[in-house]
Design a protein around this motif. Structure first.
Motif, PDB file in Angstrom:
ATOM      1  N   UNK A  58      47.111  55.408  43.262  1.00  0.00           N
ATOM      2  CA  UNK A  58      45.888  54.704  42.869  1.00  0.00           C
ATOM      3  C   UNK A  58      44.716  55.671  42.750  1.00  0.00           C
ATOM      4  N   UNK A  60      42.559  59.043  42.054  1.00  0.00           N
ATOM      5  CA  UNK A  60      42.543  60.065  41.013  1.00  0.00           C
ATOM      6  C   UNK A  60      42.905  61.454  41.531  1.00  0.00           C
ATOM      7  N   UNK A 305      38.944  59.467  45.116  1.00  0.00           N
ATOM      8  CA  UNK A 305      38.762  59.338  43.675  1.00  0.00           C
ATOM      9  C   UNK A 305      39.138  57.963  43.159  1.00  0.00           C
ATOM     10  N   UNK A 306      38.226  57.003  43.294  1.00  0.00           N
ATOM     11  CA  UNK A 306      38.427  55.659  42.761  1.00  0.00           C
ATOM     12  C   UNK A 306      37.069  54.965  42.795  1.00  0.00           C
ATOM     13  N   UNK A 325      42.718  47.275  46.301  1.00  0.00           N
ATOM     14  CA  UNK A 325      42.224  46.169  45.471  1.00  0.00           C
ATOM     15  C   UNK A 325      41.048  45.514  46.193  1.00  0.00           C
ATOM     16  N   UNK A 477      39.664  53.149  32.858  1.00  0.00           N
ATOM     17  CA  UNK A 477      40.357  54.052  33.785  1.00  0.00           C
ATOM     18  C   UNK A 477      40.155  53.636  35.237  1.00  0.00           C
ATOM     19  N   UNK A 478      39.011  53.032  35.516  1.00  0.00           N
ATOM     20  CA  UNK A 478      38.697  52.695  36.899  1.00  0.00           C
ATOM     21  C   UNK A 478      39.046  51.261  37.263  1.00  0.00           C
ATOM     22  N   UNK A 479      39.374  50.432  36.295  1.00  0.00           N
ATOM     23  CA  UNK A 479      39.795  49.063  36.597  1.00  0.00           C
ATOM     24  C   UNK A 479      40.961  49.143  37.579  1.00  0.00           C
ATOM     25  N   UNK A 480      40.912  48.334  38.612  1.00  0.00           N
ATOM     26  CA  UNK A 480      41.942  48.475  39.646  1.00  0.00           C
ATOM     27  C   UNK A 480      43.260  47.880  39.209  1.00  0.00           C
TER      28      UNK A 480
ATOM     29  N   UNK B 174      53.008  48.757  43.777  1.00  0.00           N
ATOM     30  CA  UNK B 174      52.193  48.869  42.574  1.00  0.00           C
ATOM     31  C   UNK B 174      51.760  50.312  42.405  1.00  0.00           C
ATOM     32  N   UNK B 175      52.054  50.881  41.261  1.00  0.00           N
ATOM     33  CA  UNK B 175      51.718  52.280  41.004  1.00  0.00           C
ATOM     34  C   UNK B 175      50.587  52.349  39.975  1.00  0.00           C
ATOM     35  N   UNK B 176      49.761  53.383  40.087  1.00  0.00           N
ATOM     36  CA  UNK B 176      48.629  53.600  39.167  1.00  0.00           C
ATOM     37  C   UNK B 176      47.632  52.442  39.256  1.00  0.00           C
ATOM     38  N   UNK B 177      46.766  52.378  38.265  1.00  0.00           N
ATOM     39  CA  UNK B 177      45.786  51.290  38.299  1.00  0.00           C
ATOM     40  C   UNK B 177      45.420  50.876  36.880  1.00  0.00           C
ATOM     41  N   UNK B 178      44.650  49.799  36.786  1.00  0.00           N
ATOM     42  CA  UNK B 178      44.216  49.320  35.483  1.00  0.00           C
ATOM     43  C   UNK B 178      45.393  49.035  34.571  1.00  0.00           C
ATOM     44  N   UNK B 179      45.202  49.370  33.297  1.00  0.00           N
ATOM     45  CA  UNK B 179      46.224  49.050  32.304  1.00  0.00           C
ATOM     46  C   UNK B 179      47.491  49.881  32.511  1.00  0.00           C
ATOM     47  N   UNK B 180      47.377  50.983  33.252  1.00  0.00           N
ATOM     48  CA  UNK B 180      48.548  51.832  33.510  1.00  0.00           C
ATOM     49  C   UNK B 180      49.369  51.359  34.702  1.00  0.00           C
ATOM     50  N   UNK B 181      48.960  50.250  35.267  1.00  0.00           N
ATOM     51  CA  UNK B 181      49.676  49.729  36.429  1.00  0.00           C
ATOM     52  C   UNK B 181      51.150  49.524  36.110  1.00  0.00           C
TER      53      UNK B 181
END
Ligand SMILES: Cc1cc2nc3c(=O)[nH]c(=O)nc-3n(C[C@H](O)[C@H](O)[C@H](O)COP(=O)(O)O)c2cc1C
Ligand code: SF4
Ligand code: SF4
Ligand code: SF4
Ligand code: FES
Lengths: 554, 359
Positions: A58, A60, A305-306, A325, A477-480, B174-181
């Protein structure tokens, strides 16, 4: 010899909120987070390995490949991008971009390992101290910046020489928590982290909540692009932040406080850790504050980094080692915060304002604002202005006074085209709407908000579609990824601003973008998804011609 | 309309009572409001991700998620309005745009038709919001049970939550975040190398068929309707309720019964996936008895039963009734298991009876 996994884990098990510090130690020791180390952490701290792995991804900045920790990260935030950050990425071996890292008033920042360098080109990178706020402008009294330019203010002795810790001493020796909360209430101090919630009310809610131990969290995540005020406050007046935290602890009855610092401020971590140690050694913090028997402990915790970890409930999950989240509210942190305890989460600037309010009184602070507005606000001004930097303004100051008179106006004979508000979260103001005063009622009447006070300035040479695209890409990019409208919406808006997909017909394009805007704004689960569409909304409002040209593909 | 008193809210204009701790969604559900959801599974903690369940709450700036909002006395709630229906349609158009397809075979899993049903209800398959698709499928995961077709994943995290909250296995995350989840296992590996027990719960709660029952999907091409027969899983003593899915005479799959009192939708790998023996070519279809050379040869039922009876009686007469011990197969029908214990207890007079799943 470097400590091994077992030693580090054994130590972590004795600490509060142990996961992030432990991961940082391993990250720095090995230069990345290896599978071996993560499996040891999973076992030692009893975190399911799949969850731990997911949570690591999660953030960066946690590197999963050898050498990743030392690889340079170049700020590719909106302002740095306009200054050529992408050339720097291309020119530096192994470099990648990172979101706005809070030095928009400087040449482009590059983080390498535990160090920040700044410069406009590969050969010119150098270590440089965080800029202090520019000299005071106008005839208005300052609050948090009043002493920040004093020599030695950073040291405990220097701080005390200019009246530092007098407020804390007075509070713990001769005030009741109720009286302190009453004073803050009267002063009209409201949150400076974005949401503007009255600080006295928040503290009272925590003080009166059932359960404990109570907790104070200083939110130093400062992830909003174009905001770099908390960095200046922490780097140049660290003890004021600590004193504010200690006062929040006293007011709410919390024996402990966390300072959650964003990853991108590595030097600040050392500086603050030293300041905490100094204050503890002097009996100002620790288990016997000013000899009164009051316990106040401050723990440093560093993010990885989030941007979303600046949202208070996401921050709390991050502190607890959970997937960051945001939580569903209610319940709010004031009753169910860190590990379920009543918690006051406050911004750095909010907390730094508290000691001077106690010294000078509620009335004094209230009167710092113009008209009916109470107090001051630090504005981080960046972009196309002659003198970018942090300015502490009386709330209610005209935006034009700040830009034209205080910051020297638009350089190179250009004219003002647009500004952002609340960093990026407030979208743009342009045209006649630039005629606002810096206070929430005025700015909200234009459909935006002041928020954390980041203002980026763009002159008439700037391409607003490109800037909007950068802004939306940041939110994407930052949307969880927790809620549908934001996770998908930020992606779809980014694609449409990049001209990559979406209808070719203007009307259909607008139809889609307007629907995305409305549904994101009204149904997103947290402030990120609710605010992101202000970018597209204000773009459509002020620059319809640019949009038309963009959709037509010219 | 009277002012609400006590523990009531006004729901679409009607004053209704609620229980302490109930969410707006639960109250509305009881009053048959049919609020759409995609991230909701009533066995799991409400998550608040899909936002389809938003309702208007008087005094709130924006609609609120009914699944996570607790009812409070005096709330005034609207579950359906032009605005809400617009949001729901747009949200559905958004999720449709991130997936490869909307229509998946019903054999994929218990909840696999949820998204398609809502898309039809809101007429949302419009091709709007075209763009990049999310999720990366793992067609190469060699396990024989679970299809991992994340091209069709909408990141509702029901699978991750059911694995943690119901199964306690924490195999996926859950890996990564946002649309790359992306739904993942530890270090992105195969299910068999994770702590997955192949219970199939994630498959059954997936609302899009991104996770699919590969054993059942073998019969997707058979052009007959799926029939479901309620039964109890015979493998052990828990008594999980199942629906046996058949196409004609063919058992094609098992689904857990969400209302099964013992299992509430849970199963283990055996109950969920181990049904192939029913139609297995090696399965015996006639009795066998040993001939004089000790070789097994096909026999008639009368012949076989006589032989068994005489053998059992001989043992009882010679060594006493407790010299016998019967073990029923977990793969035998429940009726056969019942008959065997009757024979052993009443017929032979011993209580030495057990089942292979326990013995
Ligand atoms: C997406 C998002 C990011 C945020 N980032 C920050 C941040 O970096 N720093 C901060 O103080 N508040 C941030 N906030 C606001 C916090 O949730 C919270 O309101 C604030 O820390 C409370 O402190 P205050 O009352 O002193 O302002 C953010 C909110 C959202 C929705
Ligand atoms: S609005 Fe965006 S950042 Fe906030 S919970 Fe939803 S997906 Fe996460
Ligand atoms: S099959 Fe069961 S154990 Fe495996 S991932 Fe799915 S829910 Fe978890
Ligand atoms: S695989 Fe299915 S259940 Fe899991 S997140 Fe994706 S859509 Fe939801
Ligand atoms: S069911 Fe409420 S948000 Fe999904």
């Amino acid at each position: 010899m470097l400590p091994n996994n077992d030693e580090l884990i054994a130590q972590a098990k004795t600490e509060e909120a142990p996961l992030l510090p432990l991961l940082h130690k391993l990250h720095e020791r090995d230069g990345y987070l290896s599978e071996h180390a993560l499996r040891a952490v999973s076992k030692g701290l009893r975190i399911p390995i799949a969850d731990l792995f997911g949570t690591i991804t999660f953030y960066h900045h946690f590197a999963r490949e050898e050498g990743g920790f030392e690889a340079p990260r170049v700020c590719t935030g909106p302002i740095c991008s306009l200054r050529g950050a992408h050339d720097l990425v291309a020119g530096l071996e192994g470099a990648t971009g990172m979101p706005c890292s809070g030095r928009c008033d400087e040449p482009i920042p590059v983080i390498r390992g535990g160090q920040t360098l700044v410069g406009m080109s590969v050969d010119a990178l150098a270590v440089r101290e965080t800029p202090a706020p520019p000299a005071k402008q106008g005839d208005y009294e300052e609050c948090v910046f009043a002493h920040i330019r004093d020599a030695d203010r950073k040291t405990l002795d220097g701080y005390r020489l200019t009246g530092g810790y007098a407020a804390l001493e007075r509070a713990v020796t001769s005030m009741t928590p109720e009286a302190l909360i009453g004073l803050i209430d009267e002063s009209g101090l409201a949150g400076r982290g974005g949401a503007g919630f009255p600080t006295g009310r928040k503290w009272r809610a925590v003080a009166e909540a059932d359960g404990g131990p109570k907790t104070v969290v200083c939110n130093a995540d400062e992830g909003e692009p174009g905001c770099f005020k908390d960095r200046a406050l922490m780097d140049h007046d660290p003890h004021a932040v600590l004193e504010g935290m200690a006062l929040a602890c006293f007011a709410t009855g919390a024996p402990r406080a966390f300072l959650y610092l964003r990853y991108e401020y590595p030097e600040t971590e050392h500086l603050l850790s030293e300041a905490i140690a100094e204050a503890e050694a002097a009996g100002i913090l620790g288990d016997d504050v000013f000899g009164t028997g009051t316990e106040i402990r401050i723990y440093m915790r560093r993010g990885a980094g989030a941007y979303i970890c600046g949202e208070e409930t996401s921050l709390l999950n991050s502190l607890e080692g959970e997937h960051p989240f945001p939580r569903n509210r209610p319940p709010y942190p004031v009753t169910h915060g860190y590990e379920g305890t009543p918690t006051a989460v406050n911004n750095v600037e909010t907390l730094s304002s508290v000691p001077p309010i106690i010294v000078h009184g509620a009335e004094w602070y209230r009167n710092l604002g113009l008209g009916s507005h109470a107090g001051t606000k630090v504005i981080s001004l960046s972009g196309d202005v002659a003198r970018p930097g942090n300015y502490e303004v009386p709330i209610g100051l005209p935006l034009s006074t700040l830009i034209e008179e205080w910051a020297g106006g638009i350089p190179n004979g250009r004219t003002l085209k647009a500004v952002t508000m609340a960093g990026l979260s407030g979208g743009f103001l342009a045209g006649d709407d630039l005629d606002v005063t810096l206070d929430e009622p005025s700015i909200r009447s234009k459909g935006s908000f002041l928020g954390a006070g980041g203002v980026m300035v763009f002159d008439d040479s700037r391409d607003m579609i490109e800037i909007s695209h950068m802004a939306m890409e940041f939110f994407a990019e930052e949307s969880c990824g927790k809620c549908f409208p934001c996770r998908i919406g930020t992606q779809r808006l980014t694609e449409r601003l990049a001209g990559k997909s979406g209808p070719e017909d203007l009307e259909a394009w607008l139809d889609e973008v307007n629907d995305l805007n409305t549904t994101m704004k009204e149904t997103s689960a947290c402030g990120l998804g609710q605010a992101a569409p202000l970018i597209t909304e204000s773009l459509l409002k002020y620059f319809p011609d640019a949009v038309q040209t963009h959709v037509a593909g010219d | 309309m009277s002012e609400p008193t006590g523990r009531t809210i006004v729901l679409d204009g009607d004053e209704v009572a609620f229980e302490r701790g109930e969410t707006l969604f639960q109250v509305a559900e009881r009053h048959r409001k049919e609020i759409p959801t995609l991230c909701y599974d009533d066995r799991l903690e409400a998550f608040g991700g899909c936002r389809l369940c938003v309702v208007e709450l008087e005094g709130a700036r924006n609609p609120v998620a009914s699944c996570t909002t607790k009812a409070e006395p005096g709330m005034r709630v609207t579950t359906k309005s032009g605005k809400l229906e617009m949001h729901r349609r747009v949200l559905l158009e958004m999720v449709v745009s991130e997936n490869r397809e909307v229509v998946v075979d019903e054999l994929s899993g218990y909840a696999s038709q949820e998204m398609k049903t809502l898309v039809d209800r809101y007429d949302a398959q419009t091709g709007r919001f075209a763009g990049k698709q999310s999720g990366v499928s793992h067609p190469d995961d060699p396990n024989p049970f679970i299809l991992r077709d994340y091209d069709n994943c909408i990141s509702c995290y029901r699978c991750v939550r059911v694995c943690a909250e119901q199964e306690g296995d924490y195999a996926i995350s859950i890996m990564n975040r946002g649309f790359d989840t992306q739904i993942t296992t530890e270090f992105g590996g195969l299910l068999k190398d994770s702590s997955c027990t192949f219970c199939g719960q994630c498959v059954q709660t997936c609302p899009t068929g991104a996770l699919g029952d590969m054993k059942a999907l073998r019969f997707a091409e058979v052009e007959k309707p799926v029939e479901k027969t309620r039964s109890i899983c015979p493998y052990c003593g828990v008594g999980c309720a199942v629906d046996i899915m058949t196409k004609g005479d063919q058992v094609v799959g098992i689904q857990p019964a969400m209302d099964g009192p013992a299992n509430e939708g849970a199963l283990c790998v055996k109950g969920q996936f181990a049904f192939d023996f029913v139609h297995h070519p090696d399965r015996l279809k006639t009795p066998f008895v040993r001939d004089d050379h000790g070789q097994l040869v096909p026999a008639s039922w009368d012949e076989a039963l006589d032989k068994a009876a005489s053998g059992l009686l001989e043992a009882v007469n010679e060594h006493g009734r407790h010299s016998l011990y019967a073990v029923a197969s977990g793969r035998a029908p429940n009726e056969a298991g019942y008959t065997l214990q009757k024979l052993v207890r009443a017929g032979l007079g011993t209580s030495y009876i057990d089942n292979c799943s326990r013995a």
